[in-house]
Design a protein around this motif. Sequence first.
Motif, mmCIF file in Angstrom:
data_model
loop_
_atom_site.group_PDB
_atom_site.id
_atom_site.type_symbol
_atom_site.label_atom_id
_atom_site.label_comp_id
_atom_site.label_asym_id
_atom_site.label_seq_id
_atom_site.Cartn_x
_atom_site.Cartn_y
_atom_site.Cartn_z
ATOM 1 N N ALA A 207 0.827 -1.205 0.000
ATOM 2 C CA ALA A 207 0.000 0.000 0.000
ATOM 3 C C ALA A 207 0.863 1.258 0.000
ATOM 4 C CB ALA A 207 -0.928 -0.007 1.208
ATOM 5 N N VAL A 208 1.916 1.266 0.797
ATOM 6 C CA VAL A 208 2.810 2.423 0.852
ATOM 7 C C VAL A 208 3.561 2.584 -0.460
ATOM 8 C CG1 VAL A 208 4.858 3.380 1.973
ATOM 9 C CG2 VAL A 208 3.028 2.376 3.364
ATOM 10 N N HIS A 209 3.990 1.467 -1.046
ATOM 11 C CA HIS A 209 4.676 1.528 -2.337
ATOM 12 C C HIS A 209 3.782 2.149 -3.403
ATOM 13 C CE1 HIS A 209 5.740 -0.080 -6.341
ATOM 14 N NE2 HIS A 209 6.989 0.117 -5.919
ATOM 15 N N ASP A 210 2.518 1.732 -3.430
ATOM 16 C CA ASP A 210 1.591 2.277 -4.430
ATOM 17 C C ASP A 210 1.350 3.764 -4.203
ATOM 18 O OD1 ASP A 210 1.410 -0.180 -5.617
ATOM 19 O OD2 ASP A 210 -0.547 -0.695 -4.763
ATOM 20 N N TRP A 211 1.240 4.175 -2.956
ATOM 21 C CA TRP A 211 1.062 5.595 -2.650
ATOM 22 C C TRP A 211 2.275 6.405 -3.110
ATOM 23 C CZ3 TRP A 211 -1.052 10.037 -1.728
ATOM 24 C CH2 TRP A 211 -0.368 11.033 -1.021
ATOM 25 N N LEU A 212 3.469 5.889 -2.830
ATOM 26 C CA LEU A 212 4.680 6.603 -3.217
ATOM 27 C C LEU A 212 4.868 6.630 -4.733
ATOM 28 C CD1 LEU A 212 7.208 5.356 -0.498
ATOM 29 C CD2 LEU A 212 6.228 7.637 -0.718
ATOM 30 N N ALA A 213 4.446 5.573 -5.400
ATOM 31 C CA ALA A 213 4.663 5.483 -6.842
ATOM 32 C C ALA A 213 3.599 6.216 -7.641
ATOM 33 C CB ALA A 213 4.702 4.010 -7.258
ATOM 34 N N ARG A 214 2.340 6.171 -7.173
ATOM 35 C CA ARG A 214 1.242 6.691 -8.004
ATOM 36 C C ARG A 214 0.441 7.824 -7.375
ATOM 37 N NH1 ARG A 214 -2.814 2.601 -9.635
ATOM 38 N NH2 ARG A 214 -2.545 1.616 -7.587
ATOM 39 N N GLY A 215 0.491 7.942 -6.049
ATOM 40 C CA GLY A 215 -0.324 8.958 -5.392
ATOM 41 C C GLY A 215 0.453 10.200 -5.004
ATOM 42 N N ARG A 216 1.495 10.030 -4.230
ATOM 43 C CA ARG A 216 2.262 11.173 -3.732
ATOM 44 C C ARG A 216 2.811 12.066 -4.833
ATOM 45 N NH1 ARG A 216 7.250 12.980 -2.018
ATOM 46 N NH2 ARG A 216 7.288 13.975 0.063
ATOM 47 N N PRO A 217 3.338 11.494 -5.948
ATOM 48 C CA PRO A 217 3.884 12.371 -6.995
ATOM 49 C C PRO A 217 2.868 13.366 -7.563
ATOM 50 C CG PRO A 217 4.633 10.117 -7.321
ATOM 51 C CD PRO A 217 3.592 10.061 -6.244
ATOM 52 N N ARG A 218 1.588 13.062 -7.476
ATOM 53 C CA ARG A 218 0.570 13.956 -8.034
ATOM 54 C C ARG A 218 0.237 15.100 -7.087
ATOM 55 N NH1 ARG A 218 -4.090 10.042 -10.276
ATOM 56 N NH2 ARG A 218 -5.074 12.080 -10.669
#
Length: 316
Positions: A207-218
Amino acid sequence: MRTTGSGAAADAPGYPAFTNEAQGFIRYLAQERNRSAHTIRAYRGDIEHFTAFAAGQGLTSLQEVDLSCLRAWLGSLDRTGQSRATLARRAATVRSFLAWAAREDLIPADPSLRLKAPKRQSALPDVLTVSQLEPLLAATQAAAVGGEPAALRARAVLELLYGSGIRVGELVGLDIDDLDTDRRTLKVLGKGNRERTVPYGVPAAHAVHDWLARGRPRWVRTESGAALFLGPRGGRLDQRQARSIVDKLLRTVEGTGARGPHTLRHTAATHLLDGGADLRSVQELLGHRSLSTTQLYTHVSVDRLRRSYEQAHPRA
């Protein structure tokens, strides 16, 4: 990682007759005891309430406070219908204040030594069962498939709070560098600025990996710094926002009135003990200073076992 301590006393609590002593106590909490800003705010509010009452009784200095004044103050609190927990907390604050004043020779003796306040009710914390939690985790995972930052963040917040048992204040204080993704551990700053290392599980890691890869950058901005969790404008996620996220998710769970991030901490601890973890390990994981605090969760486990027994055993 952000520090949670407060470096200086803020506005002086209390009334003019008590200002110097109150200021000194707040400085002591901040500078010598290294209390967090949240803790200092709570102490300040309790001292303000007490000194307002004392001033209203005609007292003009801290030296005039005696046991009868303290008892009258607690009685006034009780008559307003405040909970036993609030009474116990406020009494503990004033005890600390007066004990400090006596040590500093600001008063001849501590009048609170003989003060008896109601004990806190030892209510068991709300926890979710595995059957309640698993559909919630599955739903947040499904919602995150679309890649919307808010859904990715909600999933990561939920999985990390449950997967590690950390406090919400520790969660929002995390920086990216506090994660060791190889070892799946977090470096968190807990109460009293005590640092500890906490493991988290595979679902939380995903879940954290997905947030860092796809959510946080936006959502990231120049001013975002290294904060792990962000709001839509790029600022660090704060505790109020994190509580709102968790509350919204928990409201979808049937059969419980449990709310707030601490529910997930309670649930993580209880599930660990149910699964056979030893008490000392859970204490270290949660960052409890006293083992007696962690022992509360053994009562939760026993209580659940008793309910299951009474429901299932023909001779219960």
